[in-house]
Design a protein around this motif. Structure first.
Motif, short mmCIF file in Angstrom:
data_model
loop_
_atom_site.label_atom_id
_atom_site.label_comp_id
_atom_site.label_asym_id
_atom_site.label_seq_id
_atom_site.Cartn_x
_atom_site.Cartn_y
_atom_site.Cartn_z
N PRO A 61 0.76 -1.23 0.22
CA PRO A 61 -0.22 0.08 -0.17
C PRO A 61 0.67 1.32 -0.14
CG PRO A 61 -0.59 -1.16 1.86
CD PRO A 61 0.69 -2.17 1.02
N ARG A 62 0.65 2.29 -0.35
CA ARG A 62 1.43 3.41 -1.23
C ARG A 62 0.66 4.53 0.38
NH1 ARG A 62 3.51 6.41 -4.61
NH2 ARG A 62 3.75 4.17 -5.70
N VAL A 63 1.12 5.19 0.67
CA VAL A 63 1.24 6.26 1.98
C VAL A 63 1.45 7.51 1.44
CG1 VAL A 63 2.37 6.64 3.76
CG2 VAL A 63 2.50 4.94 3.57
N CYS A 64 2.06 7.88 0.33
CA CYS A 64 2.36 9.13 -0.27
C CYS A 64 1.48 9.10 -1.40
CB CYS A 64 3.44 9.84 -0.82
SG CYS A 64 4.13 10.13 0.74
N SER A 65 0.60 10.18 -1.90
CA SER A 65 -0.13 10.51 -2.88
C SER A 65 0.27 10.97 -4.35
CB SER A 65 -1.28 9.79 -2.89
OG SER A 65 -1.60 11.38 -2.66
N ASP A 66 -0.10 11.16 -5.18
CA ASP A 66 0.41 11.63 -6.47
C ASP A 66 1.15 10.98 -6.92
OD1 ASP A 66 -1.69 13.22 -5.46
OD2 ASP A 66 0.32 14.44 -4.67
N HIS A 67 0.90 8.78 -7.88
CA HIS A 67 1.72 9.35 -8.38
C HIS A 67 0.72 8.54 -9.61
CE1 HIS A 67 5.67 6.60 -9.23
NE2 HIS A 67 4.50 5.39 -9.85
N ILE A 68 1.40 7.88 -10.96
CA ILE A 68 0.69 8.42 -12.00
C ILE A 68 1.74 6.07 -12.67
CG2 ILE A 68 0.34 8.12 -14.10
CD1 ILE A 68 0.90 11.17 -13.00
N GLY A 69 0.38 5.73 -12.63
CA GLY A 69 1.38 4.52 -13.92
C GLY A 69 1.14 4.38 -15.43
N ARG A 70 1.65 3.81 -15.64
CA ARG A 70 2.06 3.98 -16.82
C ARG A 70 2.16 1.90 -17.10
NH1 ARG A 70 6.92 5.56 -19.98
NH2 ARG A 70 6.27 4.79 -22.37
N ILE A 71 1.22 2.22 -18.41
CA ILE A 71 1.35 0.48 -19.50
C ILE A 71 2.19 0.81 -20.13
CG2 ILE A 71 1.17 -0.87 -20.55
CD1 ILE A 71 -1.75 -1.32 -18.60
N ARG A 72 3.54 0.33 -20.50
CA ARG A 72 4.09 0.43 -21.55
C ARG A 72 4.09 -0.15 -22.86
NH1 ARG A 72 10.41 -2.10 -21.39
NH2 ARG A 72 10.67 -1.77 -18.72
N THR A 73 3.24 1.01 -23.88
CA THR A 73 3.12 1.16 -25.28
C THR A 73 3.34 -0.39 -26.34
OG1 THR A 73 4.09 2.66 -26.36
CG2 THR A 73 2.73 3.21 -25.35
N THR A 74 2.70 -0.95 -27.08
CA THR A 74 2.99 -1.90 -27.51
C THR A 74 2.47 -2.06 -29.30
OG1 THR A 74 0.84 -2.81 -27.77
CG2 THR A 74 3.22 -3.64 -26.23
N HIS A 75 2.49 -1.94 -30.08
CA HIS A 75 1.90 -2.02 -31.97
C HIS A 75 0.56 -2.83 -32.03
CE1 HIS A 75 2.06 -1.40 -35.87
NE2 HIS A 75 2.26 0.11 -35.91
N HIS A 76 -0.40 -1.78 -32.46
CA HIS A 76 -0.98 -3.07 -32.76
C HIS A 76 -0.65 -4.23 -33.32
CE1 HIS A 76 -2.81 0.64 -31.91
NE2 HIS A 76 -3.90 -0.08 -31.94
#
Length: 174
Positions: free
Chosen positions: A59-74
């Motif tokens: 569990p995160r204590v501090c907030s304000d973090h953005i998650g990102r999934i690597r892009t993939t080509h179609h």
């Protein structure tokens, strides 16, 4: 080397130690945490922190973090459909669970996406361009756009045609 659950075992000083990937740990978290089951894979970093020592999400204590999934080509096939499911399906507990809809286990991620209705409109292509316009280089956007136009029978509204016309003009000028 894989154990019965399909998890990769890393060899550490002669002993087999299970080291989960972030995705495998996400599945494990969903098995034990009710709140996590309300989240998609890309939403997890907003509420949990990756601990590389224990290969688990905590569990995160501090907030304000953005998650990102690597892009993939179609054109990546199943990898692209897996990514699409991870951005839409909340709380999967395994790869198999991602392919299971109403008790029916589908053979591929593409079949599962089709069953969910993610492939029933051109929105997936519009979403792909929206996701990539912030990060991709102009050449990559051009290639994506050409791939979409050549390999699909898109149904575009007048507004979308105008948008894509402006986008092509911008990309050609880049």
């Amino acid at each position: 080397m894989f154990d019965k659950g399909g998890y990769c075992k890393a060899m550490n000083k002669g002993t087999a130690e299970v080291r989960l990937s972030k995705l495998e740990a996400f599945f494990s978290l969903n098995q034990s945490n009710q709140f996590a089951r309300t989240l998609t894979y890309q939403e997890i970093p907003k509420h949990f922190v990756w601990n590389s020592n224990s290969t688990s999400w905590t569990p995160r204590v501090c907030s304000d973090h953005i998650g990102r999934i690597r892009t993939t080509h179609h054109s990546s096939g199943e990898l692209w459909y897996l990514r699409l499911l991870l951005t839409k399906v909340r709380g999967p507990t395994s790869f198999r669970a991602l392919r299971t809809i109403n008790g029916i286990i589908y053979n591929t991620f593409q079949e599962a996406c089709a069953q969910y209705g993610f492939l029933s409109s051109d929105n997936e292509w519009h979403q792909a361009i929206e996701e990539n316009k912030e990060f991709a280089m102009p050449r990559q956007l051009r290639l994506l756009f050409v791939y979409i136009i050549v390999n699909n029978d898109l149904q575009l509204s007048d507004n979308q045609m105008e948008f894509y016309g402006l986008a092509v003009t911008f990309l050609l000028d880049s």
